[in-house]
Design an enzyme around this catalytic site. Structure first.
Site, PDB file in Angstrom:
ATOM      1  N   ASP A 147      80.597  76.458  87.576  1.00 58.00           N
ATOM      2  CA  ASP A 147      81.887  75.769  87.637  1.00 58.00           C
ATOM      3  C   ASP A 147      82.030  74.704  86.554  1.00 58.00           C
ATOM      4  O   ASP A 147      81.059  74.242  85.968  1.00 58.00           O
ATOM      5  CB  ASP A 147      82.022  75.056  88.980  1.00 58.00           C
ATOM      6  CG  ASP A 147      81.094  73.836  89.067  1.00 58.00           C
ATOM      7  OD1 ASP A 147      79.878  73.999  88.842  1.00 58.00           O
ATOM      8  OD2 ASP A 147      81.590  72.727  89.323  1.00 58.00           O
ATOM      9  N   GLY A 149      76.229  77.176  92.703  1.00 61.15           N
ATOM     10  CA  GLY A 149      76.387  78.070  91.554  1.00 61.15           C
ATOM     11  C   GLY A 149      75.734  79.435  91.683  1.00 61.15           C
ATOM     12  O   GLY A 149      76.204  80.408  91.101  1.00 61.15           O
ATOM     13  N   ASP A 206      68.516  74.482  82.688  1.00 56.92           N
ATOM     14  CA  ASP A 206      68.948  73.731  81.521  1.00 56.92           C
ATOM     15  C   ASP A 206      67.768  72.845  81.094  1.00 56.92           C
ATOM     16  O   ASP A 206      66.880  73.292  80.373  1.00 56.92           O
ATOM     17  CB  ASP A 206      70.199  72.950  81.934  1.00 56.92           C
ATOM     18  CG  ASP A 206      70.890  72.272  80.777  1.00 56.92           C
ATOM     19  OD1 ASP A 206      70.453  72.441  79.639  1.00 56.92           O
ATOM     20  OD2 ASP A 206      71.873  71.550  81.021  1.00 56.92           O
ATOM     21  N   ASP A 263      71.252  79.625  89.312  1.00 55.16           N
ATOM     22  CA  ASP A 263      72.251  80.131  88.371  1.00 55.16           C
ATOM     23  C   ASP A 263      71.822  79.914  86.932  1.00 55.16           C
ATOM     24  O   ASP A 263      71.892  80.807  86.102  1.00 55.16           O
ATOM     25  CB  ASP A 263      73.623  79.488  88.620  1.00 55.16           C
ATOM     26  CG  ASP A 263      73.578  77.956  88.698  1.00 55.16           C
ATOM     27  OD1 ASP A 263      72.481  77.353  88.609  1.00 55.16           O
ATOM     28  OD2 ASP A 263      74.657  77.347  88.854  1.00 55.16           O
ATOM     29  N   PHE A 307      78.138  74.634  77.248  1.00 55.56           N
ATOM     30  CA  PHE A 307      78.487  74.539  78.662  1.00 55.56           C
ATOM     31  C   PHE A 307      79.259  75.789  79.066  1.00 55.56           C
ATOM     32  O   PHE A 307      80.301  76.100  78.502  1.00 55.56           O
ATOM     33  CB  PHE A 307      79.314  73.288  78.947  1.00 55.56           C
ATOM     34  CG  PHE A 307      79.451  73.047  80.420  1.00 55.56           C
ATOM     35  CD1 PHE A 307      78.395  72.499  81.141  1.00 55.56           C
ATOM     36  CD2 PHE A 307      80.596  73.430  81.106  1.00 55.56           C
ATOM     37  CE1 PHE A 307      78.491  72.314  82.516  1.00 55.56           C
ATOM     38  CE2 PHE A 307      80.693  73.243  82.484  1.00 55.56           C
ATOM     39  CZ  PHE A 307      79.645  72.677  83.181  1.00 55.56           C
TER      40      PHE A 307
HETATM   41  P1  XMP Z   1      68.744  71.252  84.899  1.00 58.51           P
HETATM   42  O1  XMP Z   1      69.079  70.426  83.681  1.00 58.51           O
HETATM   43  O2  XMP Z   1      68.227  70.410  85.998  1.00 58.51           O
HETATM   44  O3  XMP Z   1      70.154  71.782  85.329  1.00 58.51           O
HETATM   45  O4  XMP Z   1      67.883  72.431  84.572  1.00 58.51           O
HETATM   46  C1  XMP Z   1      70.320  72.836  86.178  1.00 58.51           C
HETATM   47  C2  XMP Z   1      71.625  72.692  86.924  1.00 58.51           C
HETATM   48  O5  XMP Z   1      72.626  72.137  86.067  1.00 58.51           O
HETATM   49  C3  XMP Z   1      73.844  72.824  86.168  1.00 58.51           C
HETATM   50  N1  XMP Z   1      74.211  73.329  84.814  1.00 58.51           N
HETATM   51  C4  XMP Z   1      75.347  73.920  84.502  1.00 58.51           C
HETATM   52  N2  XMP Z   1      76.413  74.230  85.266  1.00 58.51           N
HETATM   53  N3  XMP Z   1      77.453  75.211  83.377  1.00 58.51           N
HETATM   54  C5  XMP Z   1      77.475  74.869  84.690  1.00 58.51           C
HETATM   55  O6  XMP Z   1      78.441  75.164  85.378  1.00 58.51           O
HETATM   56  C6  XMP Z   1      76.430  74.939  82.539  1.00 58.51           C
HETATM   57  O7  XMP Z   1      76.472  75.268  81.356  1.00 58.51           O
HETATM   58  C7  XMP Z   1      75.321  74.246  83.138  1.00 58.51           C
HETATM   59  N4  XMP Z   1      74.127  73.835  82.635  1.00 58.51           N
HETATM   60  C8  XMP Z   1      73.482  73.266  83.694  1.00 58.51           C
HETATM   61  C9  XMP Z   1      73.610  73.924  87.180  1.00 58.51           C
HETATM   62  O8  XMP Z   1      74.202  73.536  88.391  1.00 58.51           O
HETATM   63  C10 XMP Z   1      72.118  74.047  87.369  1.00 58.51           C
HETATM   64  O9  XMP Z   1      71.746  74.290  88.697  1.00 58.51           O
HETATM   65 MG    MG Z   2      77.923  72.648  88.847  1.00 62.15          MG
END
Ligand code: XMP
Ligand code: MG
Length: 186
Positions: free
Chosen positions: A166, A50, A109, A106, A159
């Site tokens: 993606d 990402g 979360d 990227d 999201f």
């Molecule tokens: P955490 O929860 O570990 O997540 O902080 C981080 C990873 O989760 C993916 N992520 C997303 N990917 N749209 C996406 O395409 C989103 O809204 C989203 N939220 C989390 C992302 O790969 C990131 O590295």
């Molecule tokens: Mg992804």
């Protein structure tokens, strides 16, 4: 530029447009440059897949000698929910011992992915580790101890896709950050 109609028809709402993204990335590049002593050789670590578009644009706004390395981790699969599992799929190619590294993400979360990556890289004795993320969803943060040094935008808990992000590997090539129509993933 021609619009990417084939992808844009699936987008409900654009939350960060191309111009706003590019302007903020220029600012971040300047902030990052100014936070290091002049001439610091910085290793940019792209968290695949990402962050590749963000890192490509960001690198061109950092006025320091930089090199690139790449790490692929997985925590989501094709779902929109975190599994809490972080797997290393591809490790760095080069040693980071005594080097200054900037982890380029990227989106943050829950923070689990970044926390795991920082812990792992710290064991390799780099001179310094800093982090940058283009997007931050602070509402979802589980690991309060994860602090991002250079944060692009705080966004609501939706999201999002585009600009590297993606859904099931699609939409990465949109030049903006948008929210997908719910009908496509529910
Ligand atoms: P955490 O929860 O570990 O997540 O902080 C981080 C990873 O989760 C993916 N992520 C997303 N990917 N749209 C996406 O395409 C989103 O809204 C989203 N939220 C989390 C992302 O790969 C990131 O590295
Ligand atoms: Mg992804």
């Amino acid at each position: 530029m021609e619009s990417l109609e084939y992808l844009e028809k699936d987008i409900k709402e654009i939350i960060i447009d191309e111009e706003t993204l590019q302007a903020r990335i220029k600012e971040l590049g300047k902030e990052i440059t100014e936070s290091y002593p002049e001439g610091t050789e910085l290793i940019l670590i792209c968290i695949l897949r990402g962050a590749m578009i963000y890192m490509a644009d960001l690198a061109r706004c950092i006025n320091l000698p930089v090199s690139f390395d790449f790490m692929d981790v997985s925590s989501y699969g094709d779902s929109t929910e975190s599994s809490g599992n972080v797997r290393i799929i591809k490790d760095l190619d080069d040693s980071i011992e005594n080097k200054d590294v900037l982890i380029v993400e990227d989106i943050i979360d829950t923070g689990l992915t970044l926390k795991h990556i920082i812990n792992m890289l710290e064991t390799r004795n780099p001179a310094s580790i800093k982090t940058t993320t283009l997007l931050d969803k602070p509402d979802r943060r589980e690991m309060k101890q994860v602090e991002v040094d250079f944060n692009g935008f705080e966004i609501p808990d939706k999201f999002v896709v585009g600009y590297g992000l993606d859904f099931a590997e699609k939409y990465r090539n949109l030049p903006f950050i948008g929210v997908l129509k719910e009908s496509l993933y529910s």
